[in-house]
Every structure is written in C-alpha cells, then in structure tokens.
Design a protein around this motif. Sequence first.
Motif, PDB file in Angstrom:
ATOM      1  N   PHE A 131       0.818  -1.212   0.000  1.00  0.00           N
ATOM      2  CA  PHE A 131       0.000   0.000   0.000  1.00  0.00           C
ATOM      3  C   PHE A 131       0.848   1.256   0.000  1.00  0.00           C
ATOM      4  CE2 PHE A 131      -2.399   3.403   2.049  1.00  0.00           C
ATOM      5  CZ  PHE A 131      -3.506   3.417   1.232  1.00  0.00           C
ATOM      6  N   ARG A 132       0.450   2.199  -0.846  1.00  0.00           N
ATOM      7  CA  ARG A 132       0.982   3.552  -0.828  1.00  0.00           C
ATOM      8  C   ARG A 132      -0.172   4.494  -0.530  1.00  0.00           C
ATOM      9  NH1 ARG A 132       3.551   4.636  -6.464  1.00  0.00           N
ATOM     10  NH2 ARG A 132       1.687   3.525  -7.110  1.00  0.00           N
ATOM     11  N   PRO A 133       0.063   5.596   0.158  1.00  0.00           N
ATOM     12  CA  PRO A 133      -1.042   6.484   0.513  1.00  0.00           C
ATOM     13  C   PRO A 133      -1.596   7.260  -0.658  1.00  0.00           C
ATOM     14  CG  PRO A 133       1.040   7.412   1.237  1.00  0.00           C
ATOM     15  CD  PRO A 133       1.328   6.019   0.761  1.00  0.00           C
ATOM     16  N   PHE A 134      -0.869   7.305  -1.784  1.00  0.00           N
ATOM     17  CA  PHE A 134      -1.378   8.003  -2.946  1.00  0.00           C
ATOM     18  C   PHE A 134      -0.675   7.485  -4.182  1.00  0.00           C
ATOM     19  CE2 PHE A 134       1.486  10.664  -0.400  1.00  0.00           C
ATOM     20  CZ  PHE A 134       2.601  10.705  -1.203  1.00  0.00           C
ATOM     21  N   GLY A 135      -1.189   7.919  -5.355  1.00  0.00           N
ATOM     22  CA  GLY A 135      -0.676   7.400  -6.620  1.00  0.00           C
ATOM     23  C   GLY A 135      -1.482   6.181  -7.021  1.00  0.00           C
ATOM     24  N   THR A 136      -1.382   5.780  -8.292  1.00  0.00           N
ATOM     25  CA  THR A 136      -2.166   4.646  -8.779  1.00  0.00           C
ATOM     26  C   THR A 136      -1.567   4.083 -10.035  1.00  0.00           C
ATOM     27  OG1 THR A 136      -4.335   3.926  -9.506  1.00  0.00           O
ATOM     28  CG2 THR A 136      -3.711   6.120 -10.145  1.00  0.00           C
ATOM     29  N   ASN A 137      -1.843   2.852 -10.308  1.00  0.00           N
ATOM     30  CA  ASN A 137      -1.648   2.292 -11.628  1.00  0.00           C
ATOM     31  C   ASN A 137      -2.979   2.383 -12.349  1.00  0.00           C
ATOM     32  OD1 ASN A 137       1.144   1.167 -11.433  1.00  0.00           O
ATOM     33  ND2 ASN A 137       0.194   0.130  -9.698  1.00  0.00           N
ATOM     34  N   THR A 141      -0.881  21.903  -1.800  1.00  0.00           N
ATOM     35  CA  THR A 141      -1.378  22.108  -0.440  1.00  0.00           C
ATOM     36  C   THR A 141      -2.168  20.898   0.040  1.00  0.00           C
ATOM     37  OG1 THR A 141      -1.472  24.517  -0.736  1.00  0.00           O
ATOM     38  CG2 THR A 141      -2.844  23.568   1.013  1.00  0.00           C
ATOM     39  N   ILE A 142      -3.031  20.391  -0.807  1.00  0.00           N
ATOM     40  CA  ILE A 142      -3.845  19.236  -0.440  1.00  0.00           C
ATOM     41  C   ILE A 142      -2.971  18.019  -0.178  1.00  0.00           C
ATOM     42  CG2 ILE A 142      -5.546  17.592  -1.342  1.00  0.00           C
ATOM     43  CD1 ILE A 142      -6.801  20.123  -2.755  1.00  0.00           C
ATOM     44  N   ARG A 143      -1.972  17.806  -1.011  1.00  0.00           N
ATOM     45  CA  ARG A 143      -1.071  16.671  -0.789  1.00  0.00           C
ATOM     46  C   ARG A 143      -0.349  16.791   0.561  1.00  0.00           C
ATOM     47  NH1 ARG A 143      -1.876  12.834  -1.891  1.00  0.00           N
ATOM     48  NH2 ARG A 143      -1.484  12.478  -4.100  1.00  0.00           N
ATOM     49  N   GLU A 146      -3.225  11.086   2.057  1.00  0.00           N
ATOM     50  CA  GLU A 146      -3.937   9.986   1.411  1.00  0.00           C
ATOM     51  C   GLU A 146      -4.812  10.443   0.255  1.00  0.00           C
ATOM     52  OE1 GLU A 146      -6.902  11.374   4.587  1.00  0.00           O
ATOM     53  OE2 GLU A 146      -4.742  11.419   4.199  1.00  0.00           O
ATOM     54  N   ALA A 147      -4.848  11.734  -0.035  1.00  0.00           N
ATOM     55  CA  ALA A 147      -5.748  12.271  -1.055  1.00  0.00           C
ATOM     56  C   ALA A 147      -5.439  11.708  -2.437  1.00  0.00           C
ATOM     57  CB  ALA A 147      -5.650  13.799  -1.086  1.00  0.00           C
ATOM     58  N   VAL A 148      -6.503  11.507  -3.208  1.00  0.00           N
ATOM     59  CA  VAL A 148      -6.380  11.174  -4.628  1.00  0.00           C
ATOM     60  C   VAL A 148      -6.338  12.493  -5.393  1.00  0.00           C
ATOM     61  CG1 VAL A 148      -7.496  10.052  -6.596  1.00  0.00           C
ATOM     62  CG2 VAL A 148      -7.577   8.979  -4.330  1.00  0.00           C
TER      63      VAL A 148
END
Length: 289
Positions: free
Chosen positions: A31-37, A192-194, A199-201
């Motif tokens: 698991f990573r808190p953000f990012g995606t394939n 700022t959100i990051r 965990e934000a998308v």
Amino acid sequence: MARLLAGKHQVLMPQEGSRCSPVGADVDGKFRPFGTNSVVQFLRVEGGSSVANGVRLVAHRGLHDEEGGHARENTVEAVRDALEVGATWVEVDVRVTQDGAAVLLHDATLDRLWGDSRAVSDVTLAEVQELSEGEHRIPLLGDILTALDGGGATLLIDMDSAEPAIGSVRVVQASTSNVATAWCGDIDAMRTIREIMPEAVVWMPWHSSTPPMASEIAFLSPSAINVKHTLVGQRFVDEVHTLGVDVAVWTVDETPRALHLASIGVDSITSNRFEAIAEATRAEANDRS
C-alpha cells in the motif's frame, strides 16, 4: 470494484482475481497512501454505470442544463440528478466566501448566474444564502457530501486557485459521510492538499501536449494527469501510462471526440453531456462485442 475505507476516505479496490491494482497500491500489493496504476482498462461495461467502453465518465458540475429543463450547475439537485442517470463520478467547483465557507460555484463572481457583480470572496455565507434559494441555492461543500452519502459516487473537487484548498480539506475531513473524494485544479492547491491530506487522490493539472516526465510528477504523486482534451493524442496517453498514471481529459461534449479519446486509451472523460457520451460509449462497446 469493491471499496475499502481508509479512515473516512474510500479507496477503490479490485475484485478478487482482477489484474488491476487498487488506487494507492503498487502491483505487488504494497500500500501507498497516494498514486495509482491505471485500472480503467480492466473495468467492465455495465448499463447505468459511468464506466463505459473502458472509460471513466465524470459528470461536469453535476447533470445540468437549465434551458433543457435540468438543474442549475453545481447545485444539490444537479449532483442528485447525475446519480440518478448512473454517474459514479461527479465534478464540482469550490470557492470560499469572505468568511471562509466552502461553497459550490465555478465563476469568481456571482454575475453570470445571479446578476450580481460581486466576487464570491467579497460576500459572506449569509449574503450568499440570501441571494439564492430553493433548487437554485448555492450549496456548501458539506451539503454535497451529505447528498452523495450512500450513493456510491466519487466527488471530484475542482478549484482554480489555492485559496479554497485548506478549508475544503477541513470540510471533507470533518464530514461524517463516507463519500470517496478526489481533487483537481490549480497546481498550488494540489500541492497544499497533498501536504495536509497525504492519502488524497490528486489529479495533476497539465497544460502541454508534451507528456510530463517522472521527475515532474514525483512531488505530487498524482493518480491522473488532468489535461485539456485538445492537447491529447496517442503518444501522450502511452507515455503517461508508462509512468503508472491515468490520463484524464476535460471538457468533452462532442460524441465523436469522446469516442476517439476512448479509442486511444484515455482513462477519464469529464463532460457536460454525461448522458449522451455515456450512451455513445456503451453503444460503441456493444458494437465491438
């Protein structure tokens, strides 16, 4: 697709046996808190869903068209109407009032929709509420989270400056709803959100037909590159996908263009004509099957 709650925030997870990775996870399952394939290519075409022909469709400002008898953009009614026609992703625009309330409005001023030349940032929430009422009421961001709760849709929160970022995140974090959220818009707002919501998308804005390099997206670790559709071609899509990131395009209202973008592998299309684009992409998929 199943949903996993990460705190109050939902993360899309693949069904057992699927080859796709969950949002925020490497292919090895770490698991990573953000990012995606990219997961869109593995989704099925289903009637009534906003995933069609392998493309995620996003209802831009909800389902709206006042002249055509639909709701006004960025209202609770527009968001609810989008859900009723099968949208599983809904985009809204956020601004802040003089006293710091996060409200849904695209324009910097109240002029286009309300005939009031004042800037949103120059009026208080009480003044906004006096100006609008009934089905045309300008809602708070919290109102939309409540309206979407239990509907299974993801709320894509857009902002064209950094000003609404902190307040909007606080609203989402304080909400008792279990609505999945994603963020797009101004690059400083996304930074700022990051920082305050790891965990934000986050969808990273891009303004060039030249695809980003890995070094250019590392600081934000976005799940998608969000770009005007006229800048996107096959090379752009392929190179972004090599980074393990989706390609999201805006704002596509012509059916032939939407079908072309789907055919070259674009993962997400934001449109004001959600119903027409969804029907066309489903029909195209059925013709191929």
